[in-house]
Design an enzyme around this catalytic site. Structure first.
Site, short mmCIF file in Angstrom:
data_model
loop_
_atom_site.label_atom_id
_atom_site.label_comp_id
_atom_site.label_asym_id
_atom_site.label_seq_id
_atom_site.Cartn_x
_atom_site.Cartn_y
_atom_site.Cartn_z
N ASN A 1 -56.83 1.58 -50.12
CA ASN A 1 -56.18 1.79 -51.48
C ASN A 1 -55.81 0.45 -51.77
O ASN A 1 -54.85 -0.44 -51.33
CB ASN A 1 -54.66 2.51 -50.81
CG ASN A 1 -53.93 2.65 -52.33
OD1 ASN A 1 -54.42 2.12 -53.44
ND2 ASN A 1 -52.80 3.32 -51.89
N TRP A 2 -56.54 -0.17 -52.97
CA TRP A 2 -56.18 -1.66 -53.25
C TRP A 2 -54.83 -1.56 -53.97
O TRP A 2 -54.44 -2.76 -54.41
CB TRP A 2 -57.35 -2.18 -54.17
CG TRP A 2 -58.72 -2.16 -53.48
CD1 TRP A 2 -58.87 -1.77 -52.10
CD2 TRP A 2 -59.90 -2.82 -53.76
NE1 TRP A 2 -60.37 -2.23 -51.96
CE2 TRP A 2 -60.83 -2.64 -52.76
CE3 TRP A 2 -60.16 -3.35 -55.33
CZ2 TRP A 2 -61.98 -3.42 -53.01
CZ3 TRP A 2 -61.38 -3.76 -55.46
CH2 TRP A 2 -62.49 -3.81 -54.28
N LYS A 3 -54.21 -0.67 -54.57
CA LYS A 3 -52.98 -0.50 -55.33
C LYS A 3 -53.20 -1.25 -56.41
O LYS A 3 -54.39 -1.29 -56.95
CB LYS A 3 -51.99 -1.03 -54.32
CG LYS A 3 -51.82 -0.07 -53.32
CD LYS A 3 -50.58 -0.17 -52.41
CE LYS A 3 -50.65 0.78 -51.26
NZ LYS A 3 -49.04 0.47 -50.33
N HIS B 1 -49.10 9.45 -53.49
CA HIS B 1 -48.69 8.57 -52.71
C HIS B 1 -47.18 8.06 -52.72
O HIS B 1 -46.67 8.29 -53.82
CB HIS B 1 -49.33 7.31 -53.11
CG HIS B 1 -49.36 6.08 -52.19
ND1 HIS B 1 -48.19 5.29 -52.03
CD2 HIS B 1 -50.36 5.69 -51.24
CE1 HIS B 1 -48.54 4.49 -51.30
NE2 HIS B 1 -49.37 4.50 -50.54
N GLY C 1 -46.45 -1.19 -45.82
CA GLY C 1 -46.28 -2.31 -46.45
C GLY C 1 -45.28 -3.34 -45.60
O GLY C 1 -44.71 -4.20 -46.03
N GLY D 1 -53.99 -0.05 -46.73
CA GLY D 1 -53.40 -0.87 -47.91
C GLY D 1 -53.69 -2.21 -47.80
O GLY D 1 -54.91 -2.77 -48.16
N GLY D 2 -52.72 -3.20 -47.60
CA GLY D 2 -52.96 -4.67 -47.39
C GLY D 2 -54.13 -5.20 -46.66
O GLY D 2 -55.16 -5.92 -47.29
P1 13P Z 1 -50.37 -0.84 -46.13
O1 13P Z 1 -51.48 -0.75 -45.00
O2 13P Z 1 -50.25 -2.15 -46.65
O3 13P Z 1 -49.06 -0.69 -45.22
O4 13P Z 1 -50.17 0.52 -47.27
C1 13P Z 1 -50.47 1.46 -46.68
C2 13P Z 1 -50.82 2.46 -47.94
O5 13P Z 1 -49.83 2.68 -48.65
C3 13P Z 1 -52.04 3.19 -48.08
O6 13P Z 1 -51.86 3.99 -49.03
#
Ligand code: 13P
Length: 255
Positions: free
Chosen positions: A9-11, A95, A173, A233-234
């Site tokens: 998930n690149w956000k 999310h 995060g 995410g990250g």
């Molecule tokens: P992180 O891996 O950065 O904690 O984020 C997780 C997330 O929200 C995936 O949707």
């Protein structure tokens, strides 16, 4: 037999340059993957670019949101049919960032789930408790409520072929992942909860873990029987780290 799915998930991260560099790195590191699905969800702006960059690879395309409407006067929204049209298959809904910043309710999320199923797309339904709810011992209650919002309106069969991502909000995060044992206990609860409606669907549904997954903690998380890959995410923004997580998922389920 279900298989794990590792999805990035690149956000709200990216640029045309970053999309081409990161996908080139991922293709290089993941030229072949056995027994594990892989997907990335770039910002919607870059889906078409990503689709072309991913052509012929083993990496599927996903997106981070969808509107409940299919067409009409809904400025700024993106429909399920548009996502399908540009080749997205796995669509993240619910999310915690959208629940928090965009005030998305369980009801709206179940409507999104319905439009995705109708369009033949795969919902990746994110659920999970906040830190305060965790401290109050409400983890199971919150997860059950978020799943029941879908099951009560669409019925348990809607879960067939869908993906659930358990993402404790306090782990997103923060660098503070749930421990493998903590996550496993909640994953088992989620599977057992769905099994009350349909044991076959519960046995097959992919339940990903999300929240500070990285190349160091992935192997231990994936060794748990009810953790079927991760929503990352990250670490999904670094080709090497993401590829290592995919390989950990692929190796875990072979043993
Ligand atoms: P992180 O891996 O950065 O904690 O984020 C997780 C997330 O929200 C995936 O949707």
């Amino acid at each position: 037999m279900r298989h794990p799915l590792v999805m990035g998930n690149w956000k709200l991260k990216g640029s045309t340059h970053m999309v081409s560099e990161l996908i080139a790195g991922l293709r290089n590191a993941l030229s072949r993957v056995d027994g594990c699905g892989v997907a990335i969800a770039p910002p919607v702006m870059y889906l078409d670019q990503a689709r072309h960059a991913l052509a012929g690879s083993c990496i599927a395309l996903g997106a981070q949101n969808v509107d409940i409407n299919l067409s009409g006067a809904f400025t700024g929204e993106i429909s399920a049919n548009m996502l399908r049209d540009v080749g997205a298959q796995y669509i993240i809904i619910g999310h915690s960032e959208r629940r928090t910043y965009h005030k998305e309710t369980d009801r709206a999320i179940s409507e999104k789930f319905a439009v995705l199923k109708e369009a033949g797309l795969i919902p990746v339904l994110c659920i999970g408790e906040t830190e305060a709810e965790n401290e109050e011992g409400k983890t199971e209650e919150v997860c059950a409520r978020q799943i029941d919002a879908v099951i009560k309106t669409l019925g348990a069969p809607a879960m067939k072929g869908a993906v659930i991502a358990y993402e404790p909000v306090w782990a997103i995060g923060t660098g503070k992942s749930a421990t493998p044992a903590q996550a496993q206990a909640v994953h088992k609860f989620i599977r057992d909860h769905i099994a009350k409606h349909d044991t076959a669907i519960a046995a097959e549904v992919i339940i990903q873990y999300g929240g500070s997954v990285n190349d160091k903690n992935a192997t231990e998380l994936f060794a748990q029987p009810d953790i079927d890959g991760a929503l990352v995410g990250g670490a999904s923004l670094k080709a090497d780290a993401f590829a290592a997580i995919v390989k950990a998922a692929s190796a875990a389920k072979k043993s």
